[in-house]
Design a protein around this motif. Sequence first.
Motif, PDB file in Angstrom:
ATOM      1  N   TYR A  51     -14.986 -62.703  17.520  1.00  0.00           N
ATOM      2  CA  TYR A  51     -14.772 -64.026  18.260  1.00  0.00           C
ATOM      3  C   TYR A  51     -13.707 -64.756  18.156  1.00  0.00           C
ATOM      4  O   TYR A  51     -13.335 -65.513  18.771  1.00  0.00           O
TER       5      TYR A  51
ATOM      6  N   VAL B 203     -11.115 -64.260  20.782  1.00  0.00           N
ATOM      7  CA  VAL B 203     -11.374 -64.725  21.992  1.00  0.00           C
ATOM      8  C   VAL B 203     -10.520 -65.757  22.674  1.00  0.00           C
ATOM      9  O   VAL B 203     -10.420 -66.837  21.835  1.00  0.00           O
TER      10      VAL B 203
ATOM     11  N   ASP C 118     -11.867 -62.237  27.600  1.00  0.00           N
ATOM     12  CA  ASP C 118     -12.232 -61.815  26.270  1.00  0.00           C
ATOM     13  C   ASP C 118     -13.541 -62.264  26.003  1.00  0.00           C
ATOM     14  O   ASP C 118     -14.460 -61.241  25.209  1.00  0.00           O
ATOM     15  N   LEU C 119     -14.069 -63.240  26.530  1.00  0.00           N
ATOM     16  CA  LEU C 119     -15.570 -63.671  26.297  1.00  0.00           C
ATOM     17  C   LEU C 119     -16.492 -62.752  26.825  1.00  0.00           C
ATOM     18  O   LEU C 119     -17.422 -62.312  26.556  1.00  0.00           O
TER      19      LEU C 119
END
Length: 226
Positions: free
Chosen positions: A186, A189, A194-195
Amino acid sequence: MSEALGYASSQHYPAVVTDRWGQSQTTLVNNGRMFTMVLRGNRFEGTSVDGLELVGAPADTDEPPTLHQGDLCSCTIQWRMPVQVSLADAGIMSAPLAARLVLGDPAPNHAIDSVGVTLQLHLPAGVVETTTPQGFMEDALMDLQRELPDGTRLLACISCAFSDYHPAGSGFIGSMACFRDCKDTYRAVAGKRDLFALWDKRSGFVQETFHCPDFEQRQSGTGYRG
């Protein structure tokens, strides 16, 4: 993967509901997934405080609550809940966060005409409050954080390094995704794409005011929501 993360046991918040019949004392129960409240014999449940739905038949009372498609409306709900804060001169402590949620009247578009929440954080040095009513707990908490004294931080999911919202939007409270089980991924991100790629690896959903041992202070520009 769990779809809801939160308290190990139900939290009970003293609450007051004000509507056309006046004020009614009650308790808002929060188990991290659902909110429950009994108003003059009527039981309400919902995943969000702005969507409390009547459960079962209405109580036989001369003071019925106003409903819109089964949901409570045309009232103000006030409650207090504990949150974790860090103070520059006193370390970490629990502080009362008072919320005032105004639910509007039924509107022609099959919704209610307004939703607005204001917050007050009661600190040893005084009360810090939001500047204007907000339609989402996210915005109200961000407003509150901007008003905090220097060196004071809110230690909650809204300010955690591993939480984010879906790019398509979020609800009033409780639709914040937690990525505490894939922290390093994460951290990389940098935007919506990306998320989306990481979304199915989320640990679950959390309420914005929740705090867990994995909390880490969020830095500006982190993740999709920044």
